[in-house]
Design an enzyme around this catalytic site. Structure first.
Site, mmCIF file in Angstrom:
data_model
loop_
_atom_site.group_PDB
_atom_site.id
_atom_site.type_symbol
_atom_site.label_atom_id
_atom_site.label_comp_id
_atom_site.label_asym_id
_atom_site.label_seq_id
_atom_site.Cartn_x
_atom_site.Cartn_y
_atom_site.Cartn_z
ATOM 1 N N ARG A 128 12.700 89.312 48.903
ATOM 2 C CA ARG A 128 13.494 88.377 49.705
ATOM 3 C C ARG A 128 12.549 87.380 50.357
ATOM 4 O O ARG A 128 11.623 87.764 51.073
ATOM 5 C CB ARG A 128 14.308 89.097 50.782
ATOM 6 C CG ARG A 128 15.405 88.197 51.390
ATOM 7 C CD ARG A 128 16.107 88.846 52.571
ATOM 8 N NE ARG A 128 15.241 88.926 53.733
ATOM 9 C CZ ARG A 128 14.994 90.041 54.406
ATOM 10 N NH1 ARG A 128 15.548 91.186 54.027
ATOM 11 N NH2 ARG A 128 14.188 90.031 55.454
ATOM 12 N N GLU A 144 8.412 83.983 55.465
ATOM 13 C CA GLU A 144 7.650 85.067 54.857
ATOM 14 C C GLU A 144 8.295 85.459 53.541
ATOM 15 O O GLU A 144 9.443 85.093 53.245
ATOM 16 C CB GLU A 144 7.563 86.284 55.778
ATOM 17 C CG GLU A 144 8.914 86.926 56.079
ATOM 18 C CD GLU A 144 8.787 88.108 57.027
ATOM 19 O OE1 GLU A 144 7.657 88.485 57.358
ATOM 20 O OE2 GLU A 144 9.831 88.657 57.421
ATOM 21 N N ASN A 146 9.119 88.929 51.482
ATOM 22 C CA ASN A 146 9.207 90.383 51.587
ATOM 23 C C ASN A 146 9.204 91.007 50.198
ATOM 24 O O ASN A 146 10.071 90.694 49.370
ATOM 25 C CB ASN A 146 10.495 90.784 52.312
ATOM 26 C CG ASN A 146 10.587 90.188 53.702
ATOM 27 O OD1 ASN A 146 10.046 90.724 54.651
ATOM 28 N ND2 ASN A 146 11.269 89.055 53.821
ATOM 29 N N SER A 151 15.872 94.459 53.081
ATOM 30 C CA SER A 151 17.102 95.109 53.544
ATOM 31 C C SER A 151 18.311 94.175 53.529
ATOM 32 O O SER A 151 18.200 92.975 53.348
ATOM 33 C CB SER A 151 16.895 95.638 54.968
ATOM 34 O OG SER A 151 16.589 94.574 55.844
ATOM 35 N N LYS A 305 1.091 89.288 55.114
ATOM 36 C CA LYS A 305 0.972 87.959 55.729
ATOM 37 C C LYS A 305 -0.322 87.270 55.297
ATOM 38 O O LYS A 305 -0.358 86.054 55.113
ATOM 39 C CB LYS A 305 1.008 88.093 57.261
ATOM 40 C CG LYS A 305 2.211 88.843 57.816
ATOM 41 C CD LYS A 305 3.509 88.113 57.542
ATOM 42 C CE LYS A 305 4.673 88.731 58.301
ATOM 43 N NZ LYS A 305 4.963 90.124 57.927
ATOM 44 N N LYS A 359 0.879 86.241 63.791
ATOM 45 C CA LYS A 359 1.513 87.296 63.000
ATOM 46 C C LYS A 359 0.511 88.377 62.599
ATOM 47 O O LYS A 359 -0.499 88.082 61.961
ATOM 48 C CB LYS A 359 2.129 86.696 61.727
ATOM 49 C CG LYS A 359 3.313 85.774 61.972
ATOM 50 C CD LYS A 359 3.978 85.402 60.660
ATOM 51 C CE LYS A 359 5.310 84.697 60.888
ATOM 52 N NZ LYS A 359 6.042 84.489 59.626
ATOM 53 N N GLU A 363 5.670 94.629 59.009
ATOM 54 C CA GLU A 363 7.028 94.280 58.623
ATOM 55 C C GLU A 363 8.002 94.988 59.556
ATOM 56 O O GLU A 363 7.641 95.925 60.258
ATOM 57 C CB GLU A 363 7.290 94.704 57.172
ATOM 58 C CG GLU A 363 6.308 94.146 56.157
ATOM 59 C CD GLU A 363 6.337 92.641 56.051
ATOM 60 O OE1 GLU A 363 7.387 92.052 56.339
ATOM 61 O OE2 GLU A 363 5.303 92.048 55.693
ATOM 62 N N GLY A 364 9.260 94.510 59.533
ATOM 63 C CA GLY A 364 10.305 95.239 60.240
ATOM 64 C C GLY A 364 10.830 94.576 61.500
ATOM 65 O O GLY A 364 11.744 95.075 62.130
ATOM 66 N N ARG A 446 20.901 85.358 58.686
ATOM 67 C CA ARG A 446 20.818 85.992 60.007
ATOM 68 C C ARG A 446 20.817 84.908 61.074
ATOM 69 O O ARG A 446 20.149 83.877 60.918
ATOM 70 C CB ARG A 446 19.550 86.840 60.115
ATOM 71 C CG ARG A 446 19.580 88.100 59.286
ATOM 72 C CD ARG A 446 18.231 88.757 59.188
ATOM 73 N NE ARG A 446 17.292 87.931 58.428
ATOM 74 C CZ ARG A 446 16.022 88.257 58.194
ATOM 75 N NH1 ARG A 446 15.537 89.378 58.686
ATOM 76 N NH2 ARG A 446 15.247 87.470 57.490
#
Length: 518
Positions: A128, A144, A146, A151, A305, A359, A363-364, A446
């Site tokens: 993603r 970024e 992923n 998710s 990153k 950064k 992740e998360g 989002r």
């Protein structure tokens, strides 16, 4: 993300629509575990609450949507090619490994695979790439990429269905057309890619295994995916590979006595997933096996990153991509990215911290550093000396336009100024020299209040959303929205850190069936 904004609604209309959304959700399964119930993260069906969502979709000019979709296959191919250059990954992350134990452990597994010349004949990536529309440059810029545990393909798909339903029922009142909400088949397309990888493995008795965290309030996003697979393919969840797994001399991975064809990680992206040496041993064991890993250790490292920042350097993309057109498309979406061995950029960031994001290799959600905290962190790390700065990268901060939105969380609808982030899912499957799948497959939207820095839904910062595609935005249209009384009143209240709240009653959501295999 809006360069145009959803229509303003009066409180009665918003409340009525929220109640209708609640009924739709209760019938279809847009749910997460309730943080107030300790068992909701471990026992399915206990402590369900609605996933946080936006009442109306975020607006985005269609040209930017097309741009993001066109980039997905290019990034899929880029990940695969970078993953094959083990020396590049090791060299690019060499300084990071000295100061970041998590990255160091991942690199150690990768090095061991290089030493035995481990070949991954079947390579599967479910990625993603996340973007924001920068108001300063009118550019779609990547936040970024992923490559592990991307998710919300399940729940995100449902929000698109919810918004289409609401607009069908209230289109005349809202002045919206349901056909402008793009169809979102991320869940079924992820399932199809996993199923195809299983078919390429070509052992009917072997299973698709999803690695999950022992406590997961977002388990229903995972269950939506498993539901599509279980009807036609052998499938299992797994929490404890370290206790139940082994690799046979021929490379076959057995877990609980069951042959494994595909290992799909919905865990393993954070140090918290490796509380002991047993978990690291399990990760190494799976990498040594012949099972298809999604992602492999090399795909995982490509998503760090630091690699994102390395790829943004001059002439690096040319090392992996031949097409000038594709290189230009990728480079166009890169925001400013810098390593912290540049004293001038550190000086600039300390002087103007509001223009940057610091950064770490994590992740998360909830890990990035902004504003005065960024300045203090940089000053502290400089004073400490050594290589501590190598654990971070510096990124240009993106400033999307804020627009009026109705965000629903915990049974309450908040009217406020919000910004959005677009994630484009991609699926890539290669069998030896043959590319079997390389496609864009759905999206994740989002939305969060504009005063929030972080954007993770599971981490509690944002809500799930979908897209409403518009034509080219006109200046006078933006002006009309900006001077709408509700918009101005909302802006004033937000600056005072106050929000209008209205109680609504919310719950759950749905998904389409997965086609049976041939």
């Amino acid at each position: 993300m809006s360069a145009a904004v959803p229509p303003a609604m009066d409180p009665a209309a918003a409340g009525e629509m929220a109640r209708e959304a609640a009924a739709w959700c209760a019938l279809h399964g847009l749910v997460v575990g309730d943080r107030a119930d300790p068992r909701s993260a471990t026992v399915p069906g206990v402590g369900l609450v609605h996933a946080p969502f936006s009442l109306l979709p975020a607006h985005l000019p269609e040209s930017f949507w097309r741009q993001a979709c066109d980039l997905a296959p290019i990034f899929n191919e880029l990940v695969d090619r970078v993953s094959m250059d083990g020396n590049f990954l090791q060299d690019a992350l060499s300084k990071t490994r000295e100061v970041d134990d998590f990255t160091s452990r991942l690199l150690e597994i990768h090095r061991k695979m290089m030493e035995i010349n481990k070949e991954e004949n079947i390579r599967l990536g479910l990625h993603r790439s996340d973007y924001m529309l920068d108001s300063e440059t009118s550019s779609l810029l990547q936040i970024e990429l992923n490559t592990i545990s991307a998710s919300f393909p399940g729940l995100g798909s449902l929000v698109s269905d919810l918004h289409r339903t609401l607009i069908k029922q209230h289109g005349t009142l809202l002045g919206l057309e349901h056909k402008r909400v793009p169809a979102n088949a991320a869940n079924t397309q992820f399932a199809a890619a996993l199923a195809q990888a299983w078919a390429e493995f070509n052992i009917d008795s072997a299973v698709i295994m999803m690695i999950v965290q022992p406590e997961e309030r977002n388990m229903y996003d995972q269950y939506w995916l498993s539901t599509h697979l279980q009807d036609s393919y052998p499938f299992m969840f797994c929490l404890h590979v370290e206790a139940e797994g082994q690799v046979l001399p021929d490379g076959t991975l057995l877990v609980g006595g069951q042959k494994v064809a595909v290992v799909y990680y919905r865990a393993g992206y954070t140090p918290n997933d490796y509380p002991s040496e047993a978990e690291w041993s399990a990760r190494l064991m799976m990498e040594q096996s012949s099972a298809v890993k999604c992602p492999s250790i090399s795909y995982h490292l490509v998503g760090t990153k630091k690699i994102q920042q390395e790829l943004a350097k001059p002439s690096v993309l040319e090392r992996f991509l031949e097409s000038k057109e594709e290189i230009d498309k990728v480079r166009k979406c890169f925001a400013g990215l810098w390593s912290l061995d540049d004293e001038e950029i550190i000086k600039t960031a300390v002087e103007k911290p509001e223009l940057f994001v610091l950064k770490p290799q994590r992740e998360g959600g909830g890990n990035n550093i902004y504003g005065l905290d960024l300045r203090e962190t940089l000053v502290r790390l400089q004073k400490e000396g050594g290589d501590a700065l190598a654990a971070y990268i510096l990124m240009q901060r993106i400033f999307p336009k804020a627009s009026l939105a109705y965000l629903v969380r915990g049974g309450v609808c908040h009217e406020g100024l919000a910004i959005s982030e677009l994630g484009i899912y991609g699926a890539y499957l290669r069998y030896k020299d043959k590319v079997v799948i390389n496609e864009q497959c759905g999206y994740l939207m989002r939305t969060k209040v504009s005063s929030s820095d972080e954007g993770g839904v599971a981490a509690g910062f944002a809500v799930l959303d979908s897209l409403y595609l518009t034509g080219k935005v006109k200046t006078n249209e933006i002006s009309e929205r900006l001077f709408h009384p509700n918009y101005i009143l909302c802006f004033v209240n937000q600056m005072l850190n106050m929000y209008f709240t209205r109680t609504v009653f919310l719950t759950c959501n749905q998904q389409k069936s997965f086609p049976v295999r041939n």
